[in-house]
Design a protein around this motif. Structure first.
Motif, mmCIF file in Angstrom:
data_model
loop_
_atom_site.group_PDB
_atom_site.id
_atom_site.type_symbol
_atom_site.label_atom_id
_atom_site.label_comp_id
_atom_site.label_asym_id
_atom_site.label_seq_id
_atom_site.Cartn_x
_atom_site.Cartn_y
_atom_site.Cartn_z
ATOM 1 N N VAL A 286 87.312 -32.855 58.711
ATOM 2 C CA VAL A 286 88.156 -32.327 57.687
ATOM 3 C C VAL A 286 87.420 -31.961 56.254
ATOM 4 O O VAL A 286 87.067 -33.246 55.755
ATOM 5 C CB VAL A 286 89.397 -33.033 57.321
ATOM 6 N N TYR A 287 87.174 -30.834 55.920
ATOM 7 C CA TYR A 287 86.622 -30.481 54.650
ATOM 8 C C TYR A 287 87.723 -30.458 53.399
ATOM 9 O O TYR A 287 88.546 -29.751 53.781
ATOM 10 C CB TYR A 287 85.851 -29.091 54.920
ATOM 11 N N ALA A 288 87.189 -30.787 52.322
ATOM 12 C CA ALA A 288 88.169 -30.643 51.209
ATOM 13 C C ALA A 288 89.666 -31.011 51.488
ATOM 14 O O ALA A 288 90.599 -30.405 51.405
ATOM 15 C CB ALA A 288 88.117 -29.524 50.464
ATOM 16 N N PRO A 289 89.882 -32.271 51.924
ATOM 17 C CA PRO A 289 91.146 -32.430 52.659
ATOM 18 C C PRO A 289 92.266 -32.857 51.924
ATOM 19 O O PRO A 289 91.953 -33.363 50.808
ATOM 20 C CB PRO A 289 90.576 -33.588 53.759
ATOM 21 N N SER A 290 93.398 -32.851 52.743
ATOM 22 C CA SER A 290 94.664 -33.974 51.943
ATOM 23 C C SER A 290 94.878 -34.945 52.991
ATOM 24 O O SER A 290 94.770 -34.560 54.224
ATOM 25 C CB SER A 290 95.959 -32.965 51.684
ATOM 26 N N HIS A 291 95.326 -36.080 52.295
ATOM 27 C CA HIS A 291 95.587 -37.094 53.425
ATOM 28 C C HIS A 291 97.120 -37.141 53.515
ATOM 29 O O HIS A 291 97.781 -38.091 54.049
ATOM 30 C CB HIS A 291 95.231 -38.477 52.880
ATOM 31 N N VAL A 312 107.837 -31.286 59.790
ATOM 32 C CA VAL A 312 107.010 -32.687 59.614
ATOM 33 C C VAL A 312 107.237 -33.374 58.277
ATOM 34 O O VAL A 312 107.205 -32.567 57.379
ATOM 35 C CB VAL A 312 105.450 -32.290 59.867
ATOM 36 N N PRO A 313 107.636 -34.605 58.075
ATOM 37 C CA PRO A 313 107.819 -35.107 56.938
ATOM 38 C C PRO A 313 106.576 -34.813 55.897
ATOM 39 O O PRO A 313 105.591 -34.901 56.047
ATOM 40 C CB PRO A 313 108.281 -36.453 57.213
ATOM 41 N N TYR A 314 107.211 -34.809 54.624
ATOM 42 C CA TYR A 314 106.117 -35.072 53.728
ATOM 43 C C TYR A 314 105.488 -36.060 53.384
ATOM 44 O O TYR A 314 106.353 -37.245 53.752
ATOM 45 C CB TYR A 314 106.764 -34.419 52.118
ATOM 46 N N GLY A 315 104.366 -36.437 53.295
ATOM 47 C CA GLY A 315 103.717 -37.829 52.865
ATOM 48 C C GLY A 315 102.533 -38.310 53.678
ATOM 49 O O GLY A 315 101.993 -37.189 54.228
ATOM 50 N N PRO A 316 102.147 -39.134 53.634
ATOM 51 C CA PRO A 316 100.817 -39.717 54.235
ATOM 52 C C PRO A 316 100.878 -39.281 55.731
ATOM 53 O O PRO A 316 101.683 -39.550 56.429
ATOM 54 C CB PRO A 316 100.843 -41.182 54.038
ATOM 55 N N LEU A 317 99.608 -38.709 55.996
ATOM 56 C CA LEU A 317 99.505 -38.325 57.349
ATOM 57 C C LEU A 317 99.029 -39.521 58.441
ATOM 58 O O LEU A 317 97.935 -40.573 58.111
ATOM 59 C CB LEU A 317 98.444 -37.269 57.478
ATOM 60 N N PRO A 318 99.550 -39.674 59.601
ATOM 61 C CA PRO A 318 99.154 -40.875 60.278
ATOM 62 C C PRO A 318 97.909 -40.508 61.195
ATOM 63 O O PRO A 318 97.699 -39.603 61.646
ATOM 64 C CB PRO A 318 100.438 -41.214 61.280
ATOM 65 N N LEU A 319 97.193 -41.553 61.287
ATOM 66 C CA LEU A 319 95.743 -41.482 61.886
ATOM 67 C C LEU A 319 95.757 -42.584 62.959
ATOM 68 O O LEU A 319 94.316 -42.538 63.767
ATOM 69 C CB LEU A 319 94.501 -41.439 61.117
ATOM 70 N N GLY A 320 96.784 -43.462 63.327
ATOM 71 C CA GLY A 320 96.426 -44.425 64.172
ATOM 72 C C GLY A 320 96.317 -44.049 65.604
ATOM 73 O O GLY A 320 95.721 -45.039 66.274
ATOM 74 N N ARG A 321 96.528 -42.943 66.017
ATOM 75 C CA ARG A 321 96.598 -42.480 67.584
ATOM 76 C C ARG A 321 95.432 -41.605 67.666
ATOM 77 O O ARG A 321 95.231 -41.329 68.859
ATOM 78 C CB ARG A 321 98.069 -41.776 67.865
ATOM 79 N N VAL A 322 94.511 -41.411 66.682
ATOM 80 C CA VAL A 322 93.437 -40.353 66.870
ATOM 81 C C VAL A 322 92.345 -41.058 67.737
ATOM 82 O O VAL A 322 92.099 -42.504 67.450
ATOM 83 C CB VAL A 322 92.659 -39.991 65.486
ATOM 84 N N ARG A 323 91.905 -40.659 68.772
ATOM 85 C CA ARG A 323 90.975 -41.101 69.659
ATOM 86 C C ARG A 323 89.554 -41.506 69.156
ATOM 87 O O ARG A 323 88.869 -42.538 69.441
ATOM 88 C CB ARG A 323 90.963 -40.299 71.106
ATOM 89 N N GLY A 341 89.820 -38.416 46.481
ATOM 90 C CA GLY A 341 90.725 -39.214 46.814
ATOM 91 C C GLY A 341 91.382 -39.445 48.088
ATOM 92 O O GLY A 341 91.650 -40.580 48.818
ATOM 93 N N SER A 342 91.635 -38.328 48.550
ATOM 94 C CA SER A 342 92.239 -38.107 50.083
ATOM 95 C C SER A 342 91.109 -38.570 51.002
ATOM 96 O O SER A 342 91.654 -39.017 52.166
ATOM 97 C CB SER A 342 92.728 -36.607 50.154
ATOM 98 N N ALA A 343 89.886 -38.091 50.787
ATOM 99 C CA ALA A 343 89.028 -38.528 51.572
ATOM 100 C C ALA A 343 88.649 -40.023 51.782
ATOM 101 O O ALA A 343 88.582 -40.757 52.821
ATOM 102 C CB ALA A 343 87.560 -37.898 51.144
ATOM 103 N N ARG A 344 88.949 -40.764 50.662
ATOM 104 C CA ARG A 344 88.582 -42.131 50.624
ATOM 105 C C ARG A 344 89.915 -42.777 51.335
ATOM 106 O O ARG A 344 89.489 -43.830 52.267
ATOM 107 C CB ARG A 344 88.761 -42.602 49.181
ATOM 108 N N SER A 345 91.079 -42.299 51.331
ATOM 109 C CA SER A 345 91.956 -42.657 51.903
ATOM 110 C C SER A 345 91.932 -42.646 53.706
ATOM 111 O O SER A 345 92.494 -43.495 54.272
ATOM 112 C CB SER A 345 93.598 -42.124 51.586
#
Length: 420
Positions: A286-291, A312-323, A341-345
């Motif tokens: 992801v380039y120049a992303p939002s989290h 899709v609800p507004y707010g933080p994007l879940p990444l726990g299921r990403v393989r 800041g999003s990249a750090r998150s």
């Protein structure tokens, strides 16, 4: 029906002009030469340039010239002092003046300025790789008002044998462009790619370059194109899943081996796709992303994304299921939103394997932090949805350095050989 596109013959006349002797023409009867390790190379490949045959301590100006698809002429310039052996190695020599200011073997390529207009508002133009499969860069060495040597190089986007097919919603279920590798190329992971808030078909040139290395690539349009919504509003994640399944079939690879590249607002869709469809997606860039999942664009009222017909609800994007791994690439001087800041998150989260995701942050780069390097790019662009110019932040040099470094790491993540 697919049609095979062969790289256009861009004319690789390798010109070597000898020095004429006398003041500014090298040392006595020496022949001034421009040595290049790869006279013909992909547009994202660095080349090694060395000028020889000069007098020790001689000051010379090295220039670059190229013409883009729109017919705009671009030029770069750097002033050097020859070393004790009468040579200038562009990878090591720092120019005393010119269009770039640090030792950079590819500085004469990315720092070229247009003949008309401002550099920060101009982009080296082309429409599709198949319209202009490559371009020529002419190098020259000057001193004392004379040209001492010149040479022409070819930079290619579309490799010979790469096939290209336009996809339509009516026939294929999605709108975009499919690039398939040349016969005999290594078999590497398929890549689904899409852009951001400008809509339309995304980065076709990066797609062509990846296809040349063995990656089947689908460049997807998800809005602002035929038979798709006109704005970023209510875009179904199922549409991206349809594209992923089509690409998996076309590539001949098994499910779950596909990688995804998303830029800016497309970074939200890339993360959502990888989390909600882990059976389809492996690694994500992801380039120049939002989290976060943000509202639609440009009205900012309705949700941008849906799944199963629900927003899709507004707010933080879940990444726990990403393989696989999510690699977030951002500039610290992004002028559009706080991408760093999003990249750090993103980099602080973990996927299904328990391994952490990754963040690459370039402090002085802007929203133009990606994708492939060594091409002149601007710092502003006109977004067709709002019909106004958008300032991306950063500097041309910082963006160029970020693209050079991050592209190596992107290619490594995709299973490709990183650039030397």
């Amino acid at each position: 029906m697919r049609r095979e596109l062969r790289a256009a013959a861009v004319g690789v006349a390798l010109l070597l002009v000898a020095g004429c002797g006398g003041s500014g023409d090298g040392d006595g009867g020496r022949e001034v030469r421009i040595g290049v390790d790869k006279p013909r190379a992909a547009a994202d490949e660095p080349v090694r340039i060395r000028v020889t045959g000069l007098a020790a301590g001689q000051e010379v100006t090295v220039t670059s010239q190229a013409t883009d698809y729109a017919g705009t002429a671009w030029t770069g310039r750097a002033v050097f002092t020859a070393d004790g052996a009468g040579a200038v190695d562009l990878a090591r020599a720092r120019p005393s003046a010119g269009t770039y200011s640090t030792a950079d073997g590819m500085g004469l390529f990315w720092s070229m300025n247009p003949g008309q207009g401002r550099a920060d508002e101009s982009w080296f133009a082309s429409r599709w790789p198949e319209d202009q499969a490559g371009y020529e860069v002419r190098l020259a060495v000057h001193a004392g008002g004379k040209r001492l040597a010149s040479r022409a190089l070819t930079r290619t986007w579309l490799a010979e044998g790469t096939t290209h097919r336009l996809l339509t919603v009516a026939r294929d279920g999605v709108h975009g462009a499919l690039y398939l590798p040349p016969a005999g190329a290594p078999r590497r992971s398929p890549v689904l790619s899409f852009g951001g808030s400008e809509g339309g078909t995304g980065d076709k040139f990066a797609a062509a370059l990846l296809a040349a290395r063995g990656h089947p690539v689908l460049v997807l349009c998800y809005f602002n194109c035929p038979d798709r919504p006109g704005t970023l509003k209510g875009i179904a994640l199922e549409y991206f899943a349809t594209a992923a399944r089509l690409l998996t079939r076309e590539s001949g690879r098994g499910p779950g081996q596909m990688d995804v590249i998303g830029y800016s607002r497309g970074s939200e869709a890339a993360q959502l796709l990888a989390h909600h469809y882990p059976d389809l997606v492996d690694d994500v860039v992801v380039y120049a992303p939002s989290h976060r999942a943000n509202p639609g664009f440009p009205d900012g009222k309705a949700p941008a994304w849906t799944k199963g017909g629900r927003p899709v609800p507004y707010g933080p994007l879940p990444l726990g299921r990403v393989r696989g791994t999510v690699l977030a690439i951002a500039g610290g001087a992004d002028g559009l939103w706080p991408a760093a800041g999003s990249a750090r998150s993103i980099g602080g989260q973990r996927g299904a394997s328990g391994e952490p995701h990754r963040a690459l942050i370039y402090p002085h780069a802007g929203h133009g932090v990606g994708t492939y390097p060594y091409i002149p790019t601007g710092l502003r662009f006109r977004n067709p949805l709002v019909e106004r110019e958008v300032t991306m932040g950063g500097t041309r040099q910082a963006d160029a350095q970020a693209r050079t470094d991050s592209w190596r790491q992107v290619r490594a993540l995709l299973g490709d050989q990183a650039l030397s």
